[in-house]
Design an enzyme around this catalytic site. Structure first.
Site, PDB file in Angstrom:
ATOM      1  N   GLU A  16      64.117  56.695  25.508  1.00  0.00           N
ATOM      2  CA  GLU A  16      65.578  56.584  25.355  1.00  0.00           C
ATOM      3  C   GLU A  16      65.883  55.762  24.102  1.00  0.00           C
ATOM      4  OE1 GLU A  16      68.039  55.805  28.845  1.00  0.00           O
ATOM      5  OE2 GLU A  16      69.030  54.204  27.718  1.00  0.00           O
ATOM      6  N   THR A  47      71.769  57.484  24.282  1.00  0.00           N
ATOM      7  CA  THR A  47      72.864  56.905  25.071  1.00  0.00           C
ATOM      8  C   THR A  47      74.221  57.207  24.432  1.00  0.00           C
ATOM      9  OG1 THR A  47      72.889  54.768  23.968  1.00  0.00           O
ATOM     10  CG2 THR A  47      71.375  55.003  25.831  1.00  0.00           C
ATOM     11  N   ALA A  50      77.180  52.983  25.233  1.00  0.00           N
ATOM     12  CA  ALA A  50      76.806  52.146  26.370  1.00  0.00           C
ATOM     13  C   ALA A  50      77.529  50.808  26.327  1.00  0.00           C
ATOM     14  CB  ALA A  50      75.298  51.931  26.396  1.00  0.00           C
ATOM     15  N   LYS A 165      75.967  63.392  43.961  1.00  0.00           N
ATOM     16  CA  LYS A 165      75.657  63.818  42.591  1.00  0.00           C
ATOM     17  C   LYS A 165      74.714  65.022  42.621  1.00  0.00           C
ATOM     18  CE  LYS A 165      74.892  59.798  40.474  1.00  0.00           C
ATOM     19  NZ  LYS A 165      74.538  58.704  39.540  1.00  0.00           N
TER      20      LYS A 165
HETATM   21  P1  FAD Z   1      78.222  56.763  39.753  1.00  0.00           P
HETATM   22  O1  FAD Z   1      77.103  57.618  40.183  1.00  0.00           O
HETATM   23  O2  FAD Z   1      79.565  57.354  39.666  1.00  0.00           O
HETATM   24  O3  FAD Z   1      78.239  55.501  40.717  1.00  0.00           O
HETATM   25  C1  FAD Z   1      79.016  54.348  40.401  1.00  0.00           C
HETATM   26  C2  FAD Z   1      79.335  53.579  41.668  1.00  0.00           C
HETATM   27  O4  FAD Z   1      80.240  54.338  42.464  1.00  0.00           O
HETATM   28  C3  FAD Z   1      78.121  53.315  42.574  1.00  0.00           C
HETATM   29  O5  FAD Z   1      78.294  52.069  43.172  1.00  0.00           O
HETATM   30  C4  FAD Z   1      78.180  54.439  43.586  1.00  0.00           C
HETATM   31  O6  FAD Z   1      77.565  54.071  44.837  1.00  0.00           O
HETATM   32  C5  FAD Z   1      79.681  54.635  43.728  1.00  0.00           C
HETATM   33  N1  FAD Z   1      80.055  56.036  44.027  1.00  0.00           N
HETATM   34  C6  FAD Z   1      79.555  57.141  43.442  1.00  0.00           C
HETATM   35  N2  FAD Z   1      80.170  58.238  43.935  1.00  0.00           N
HETATM   36  C7  FAD Z   1      81.068  57.820  44.848  1.00  0.00           C
HETATM   37  C8  FAD Z   1      82.008  58.471  45.700  1.00  0.00           C
HETATM   38  N3  FAD Z   1      82.137  59.816  45.692  1.00  0.00           N
HETATM   39  N4  FAD Z   1      82.778  57.698  46.520  1.00  0.00           N
HETATM   40  C9  FAD Z   1      82.664  56.352  46.522  1.00  0.00           C
HETATM   41  N5  FAD Z   1      81.787  55.677  45.740  1.00  0.00           N
HETATM   42  C10 FAD Z   1      81.009  56.393  44.914  1.00  0.00           C
HETATM   43  N6  FAD Z   1      76.254  53.692  30.533  1.00  0.00           N
HETATM   44  C11 FAD Z   1      76.869  54.111  29.409  1.00  0.00           C
HETATM   45  O7  FAD Z   1      78.033  53.742  29.179  1.00  0.00           O
HETATM   46  N7  FAD Z   1      76.239  54.932  28.496  1.00  0.00           N
HETATM   47  C12 FAD Z   1      74.980  55.373  28.693  1.00  0.00           C
HETATM   48  O8  FAD Z   1      74.435  56.098  27.876  1.00  0.00           O
HETATM   49  C13 FAD Z   1      74.294  54.959  29.885  1.00  0.00           C
HETATM   50  N8  FAD Z   1      73.061  55.417  30.156  1.00  0.00           N
HETATM   51  C14 FAD Z   1      72.470  55.084  31.358  1.00  0.00           C
HETATM   52  C15 FAD Z   1      71.215  55.621  31.667  1.00  0.00           C
HETATM   53  C16 FAD Z   1      70.592  55.327  32.875  1.00  0.00           C
HETATM   54  C17 FAD Z   1      69.255  55.938  33.191  1.00  0.00           C
HETATM   55  C18 FAD Z   1      71.217  54.436  33.799  1.00  0.00           C
HETATM   56  C19 FAD Z   1      70.542  54.066  35.086  1.00  0.00           C
HETATM   57  C20 FAD Z   1      72.459  53.892  33.494  1.00  0.00           C
HETATM   58  C21 FAD Z   1      73.113  54.215  32.279  1.00  0.00           C
HETATM   59  N9  FAD Z   1      74.369  53.712  31.955  1.00  0.00           N
HETATM   60  C22 FAD Z   1      74.987  54.098  30.792  1.00  0.00           C
HETATM   61  C23 FAD Z   1      75.029  52.753  32.836  1.00  0.00           C
HETATM   62  C24 FAD Z   1      75.941  53.429  33.879  1.00  0.00           C
HETATM   63  O9  FAD Z   1      77.028  54.052  33.236  1.00  0.00           O
HETATM   64  C25 FAD Z   1      76.429  52.346  34.830  1.00  0.00           C
HETATM   65  O10 FAD Z   1      75.370  51.874  35.617  1.00  0.00           O
HETATM   66  C26 FAD Z   1      77.641  52.686  35.673  1.00  0.00           C
HETATM   67  O11 FAD Z   1      78.122  51.474  36.263  1.00  0.00           O
HETATM   68  C27 FAD Z   1      77.388  53.672  36.814  1.00  0.00           C
HETATM   69  O12 FAD Z   1      77.174  54.921  36.336  1.00  0.00           O
HETATM   70  P2  FAD Z   1      76.703  56.112  37.325  1.00  0.00           P
HETATM   71  O13 FAD Z   1      76.722  57.323  36.521  1.00  0.00           O
HETATM   72  O14 FAD Z   1      75.462  55.735  38.010  1.00  0.00           O
HETATM   73  O15 FAD Z   1      77.935  56.085  38.349  1.00  0.00           O
END
Ligand code: FAD
Length: 288
Positions: A16, A47, A50, A165
Site C-alpha cells: 500500500e 490510499t 486518508a 459489506k
Molecule cells: P464502515 O465499514 O462503514 O464501518 C464504520 C463503522 O460503522 C464501524 O464501526 C462499523 O461497525 C459501523 N457500521 C458499518 N455499517 C453499519 C451499518 N449498516 N449500521 C450501523 N453501523 C455500521 N481511510 C481513508 O480516508 N482513506 C484510505 O485510503 C483508507 N484506507 C484504508 C485501508 C484499510 C485496509 C483500512 C483498514 C482502513 C483504511 N482507511 C482509509 C480508514 C477507514 O476509512 C476508517 O477506518 C473508517 O473509520 C472506517 O472505514 P470503513 O470503510 O471500515 O467503514
C-alpha cells in the site's frame, strides 16, 4: 482482473502506498514505485485522502493508472465516501474506468471535524452497493478490523456490520494493522463463523519509527503487545536499530501468519521502498 481471483492460486503479497501531500513529493513516490515494481507484488493499492486530508497533488487515480498501465501491476484504488456525493463518486468511477483500474477498496473514511459530511453515503457497505449497482465492471474490496473498529460497540456488532459489506458484494477484505497475531487468528475464527468466506489479507505495518507508530496506534486503536513494547523501549531512540528491529518484527509476524495459512499479506509501506524491499527479500521463499 479481479483481485479476489489471485487468492485461488497463492498467498497474496501486496503493498500500500499513499499519494504525496506536496507537489515536491511526486518524484519521491515515483522512485518508490520503481523499487516496488521490481519486488513483483500481486498488487499495489493507493490510499485516498486518508485522514480527511483531501485530494493530494498526485492523485490516487494518477498513481493507480501508472501502476496498472506503465508497470503492468494490478492495483486497487481506495475510495472513501463520507465526503463524496453520488455525483462525485460517478466522476471518479468514470476516471478509473478510463484508466483501466478495475478494483476499488470501498471505505467510509474517518470523520474529520474540519469538513462537512455529505448525505449520500453513511457506511462503506452503501458505497459498495452503489459502485456495483453501476455495472461498470468494478470489483470491490473492503476494510476489516481485527481489534474492532473504534466506533463499534462490540466485536459482534462490528462483524455483523462487516457482513453487510460482504452481502453488498465486497469479495475481498484487507485488515487494519495489528501487532499480535493471536488477535488476528481470533478475529478470523469469528468472521468465518459469521459466514464471511471471502479472502482476507492481514495488514502488516513495519514499525520503523517510534513516534510514527505511536501516532498510528492512537488513530486506529491497535494494541501494542509486551514484546513490541520492549522493542520500542530498547531501540526507539536509535533510528537505525529501530528500523532493523521493526523489519525483523514484521518478518516474524509474516512467517507465523503464513505458517498458519493466512490468505494474504498487505504491507503498509509508508512509501519507504528500502523497508518494503528488505521485508520482501526476507520472505521471498516463504510466500508462494
Ligand atoms: P464502515 O465499514 O462503514 O464501518 C464504520 C463503522 O460503522 C464501524 O464501526 C462499523 O461497525 C459501523 N457500521 C458499518 N455499517 C453499519 C451499518 N449498516 N449500521 C450501523 N453501523 C455500521 N481511510 C481513508 O480516508 N482513506 C484510505 O485510503 C483508507 N484506507 C484504508 C485501508 C484499510 C485496509 C483500512 C483498514 C482502513 C483504511 N482507511 C482509509 C480508514 C477507514 O476509512 C476508517 O477506518 C473508517 O473509520 C472506517 O472505514 P470503513 O470503510 O471500515 O467503514
Amino acid at each position: 482482473m479481479n483481485i479476489a481471483d489471485l487468492f485461488k492460486e497463492k498467498t497474496v503479497f501486496s503493498f500500500e502506498v499513499f499519494p504525496p501531500k506536496k507537489e515536491s513529493g511526486v518524484e519521491t513516490i515515483y522512485k518508490t514505485l520503481e523499487v516496488l515494481k521490481d519486488l513483483n507484488p500481486d498488487f499495489i493499492s493507493v490510499t485516498y485522502g486518508a485522514g480527511g486530508s483531501g485530494e493530494a497533488n498526485a492523485t490516487t487515480i494518477d498513481l493507480c493508472s501508472k501502476i496498472k498501465n506503465q508497470y503492468q501491476i494490478e492495483t486497487i484504488a481506495h475510495l472513501s465516501c463520507l465526503y463524496n456525493t453520488k455525483t462525485s463518486v460517478d466522476k471518479i468511477l468514470e476516471q478509473l474506468k478510463t484508466e483501466g483500474v478495475e478494483n476499488i477498496l470501498a471505505l467510509r473514511g474517518d470523520v474529520n471535524p474540519d469538513y462537512e459530511v455529505e448525505k449520500d453515503f453513511r457506511y462503506a457497505s452503501e458505497l459498495t452497493e452503489y459502485i456495483l449497482s453501476k455495472n461498470m465492471g468494478f470489483h470491490v474490496s473492503g476494510a476489516c478490523y481485527p481489534e474492532v473498529h473504534q466506533e463499534a460497540e462490540s466485536m459482534l456488532e462490528d462483524i455483523r456490520n462487516l457482513k453487510k459489506k460482504i452481502d453488498a458484494g465486497a469479495d475481498h477484505l484487507i485488515s487494519q494493522l495489528f501487532f499480535d497475531n493471536s488477535v488476528y487468528y481470533d478475529f478470523i475464527e469469528k468472521v468465518r463463523i459469521a459466514g464471511i468466506n471471502v479472502p482476507i489479507e492481514a495488514g502488516i505495518m513495519p514499525v520503523t519509527n517510534k513516534k510514527q507508530i505511536e501516532r498510528m496506534v492512537s488513530m486506529c486503536g491497535a494494541s501494542i503487545p509486551a514484546k513490541l513494547s520492549k522493542v520500542l523501549q530498547k531501540f526507539g531512540d536509535n533510528p537505525v536499530a529501530m528500523r532493523d528491529a521493526g523489519i525483523s518484527y514484521a518478518v516474524d509476524q509474516i512467517v507465523d501468519l503464513v505458517a498458519n495459512g493466512v490468505d494474504g499479506l498487505h504491507i503498509y509501506t509508508m512509501n519507504d521502498p528500502y523497508v518494503a524491499k528488505r521485508i520482501s527479500d526476507s520472505v521471498a521463499n516463504i510466500i508462494k
